[in-house]
Structures are given as C-alpha cells and as structure tokens.
Design an enzyme around this catalytic site. Structure first.
Site, short mmCIF file in Angstrom:
data_model
loop_
_atom_site.label_atom_id
_atom_site.label_comp_id
_atom_site.label_asym_id
_atom_site.label_seq_id
_atom_site.Cartn_x
_atom_site.Cartn_y
_atom_site.Cartn_z
N SER A 70 44.81 44.54 20.67
CA SER A 70 43.42 44.13 20.44
C SER A 70 42.75 45.00 19.38
CB SER A 70 42.62 44.22 21.74
OG SER A 70 43.22 43.47 22.75
N GLN A 71 41.74 44.40 18.77
CA GLN A 71 40.91 45.10 17.80
C GLN A 71 40.20 46.30 18.48
OE1 GLN A 71 38.10 42.17 16.65
NE2 GLN A 71 36.87 43.58 15.41
#
Ligand code: SAH
Length: 219
Positions: A70-71
């Site tokens: 994930s970012q």
C-alpha cells in the site's frame, strides 16, 4: 549473502524518508508517533531491490502475485485511525502482503496477529520481521475473511484488502470497545471504521480508497 542496508543511502536515505514524512503531514496525517514509525521503518527492504529507489515515494508498489504494498499515505492513515480508538494491545491484520504495514503496527502495539492467503508472500514477510528483530508478530497462512478465531478477540483489526461487505466473522472477533479499519466495496471503495459497542456496531465511512480485493481460499 549480501548484507541488507537498513539505514539506506541515496534514494533510501534518511533525508529521502524525511521528505516522505513531510509530504504525509501535508496530506493531513497528524499523529507524530505514526509519522515517526514511518520515518524509521526501512520501506525499501519490503520491495524487490530493483524498486528500492522508489520506496519512499508516496505510491503503491508491486510485490508480485498481482498484489501491492500500500501507498505510505494509506498505511499512515489506517494506522492513525486504528490508534485513535484507544491504545490497542492486540491487533489482527488481514493481508500481510509484504509485511510493511505489519512492521509499522508491531512497533506501536504489543501483539500483532497477521494472516495472508498467499504462502510465498507470507514467507518473505516473516523473514523481514526477523531482519528488523520484531518478535511480537504471529503469522498464519489462511483465508483472512474468517479472521483468526483461536486468537481473538482483538482490540483492533486492520484489513488491507477490500471485501464487498464487512465479514461477519471479523466483527465477531472484535472486542467490545474495539475498532476495525477496513476498505469496503467493489469498484467504489471506502475506508470504513467499524466500532464495536456493547449494543452492536457503529459504522462510519471515512474516505474513498483503492485496495486489491479480499479473495477467498488460500494458495
Ligand atoms: N499490508 C500489505 C498490503 C498487501 S495487499 C502491505 O503492506 O504490503 C493485500 C494483501 O491481502 C495481499 O497480500 C493479498 O494476498 C491479501 N489477501 C487478499 N485476500 C485475503 C484473504 N482472504 N485472507 C488473507 N489475505 C488476503
């Protein structure tokens, strides 16, 4: 075997990480304890070496098997939301993936239980916990839609893949007073909070999100 550089140089250096933290602040992350863990956790060891120069960009990165790390904004935001409900001691994470979010959690709570349906991803995540000397993480190779009933109830649950609807089994494994942070929906997803109270659950949509789907079965 080549030694792994945890401190980083150039594009993985402390200065590069500091820029990421400032960007997260600008995007609205305000919990300095969370920001500090983001600063000190070497995200570059959670991706293939060929991608390590991009590890401190605020972007999701591929980890194989059609999955993504994930970012950083998403990791920080979900962690901040999880901690806001109190100080959870025992946390379930569904979707270990690279183990980056796991490592962030492991530095903030007493015990992390993390489940992943793709075996090889889990093995890599495990070895990264060893490398970082995070010994308060337990792993299980399972379909996380069912949670980890033997270890529940949990003070908090973080789900890093999106189901269409909130799995009932996960609500059942949430302690009273506990919070779950979960992306929900198909094409249009929302980061959602599920707070379990003595009389039921309170559900709140926080913001739009984009996660890989929560899939059934193990591989
Ligand atoms: N937190 C991870 C994000 C990984 S992406 C990281 O920081 O890298 C989501 C992960 O959820 C993937 O690894 C995917 O395999 C896993 N996943 C999807 N459905 C699942 C399920 N039913 N049970 C367990 N893991 C699941």
């Amino acid at each position: 075997m080549k030694a792994v550089d945890l401190n980083g140089v150039g594009m993985t250096s402390m200065r590069t990480r500091e820029r990421l933290v400032q960007r997260l602040r600008d995007e609205g992350i305000s919990d300095e304890i969370v920001l500090n863990v983001i600063r000190t956790t070497p995200r570059h060891i959670f991706v293939d070496e060929a991608l390590s120069h991009r590890a401190y960009e605020d972007t999701a990165l591929p980890i194989g098997f059609n999955q993504t790390l994930s970012q950083p904004y998403t990791v920080a935001r979900m962690t901040e939301l999880l901690l806001q409900a109190g100080a959870p001691r025992k946390v379930l994470e569904v979707g270990s993936g690279s183990g980056y979010q796991t490592a962030v959690l492991a530095q903030l709570v007493n015990e992390v239980y993390t489940v992943e349906r793709i075996g090889p991803l889990q093995e890599k995540a495990k070895s990264r916990m060893k490398l970082l000397e995070l010994s308060n993480v337990a792993f299980l190779h399972t379909d996380g839609g069912m949670g980890w009933p033997e270890k529940g109830p949990f003070d908090a649950i973080m789900v890093t893949a999106a189901p269409d609807t909130i799995p009932e089994a996960l609500i059942e494994q949430l302690a009273i007073g506990g919070r779950m942070v979960i992306p929900v929906g198909g094409d249009k997803q929302y980061l959602t909070l599920v707070d379990r109270t003595s009389s039921g659950v309170e559900i709140e949509r926080v913001e739009p999100a984009r996660f890989v789907p929560l899939l059934a079965g193990i591989r």
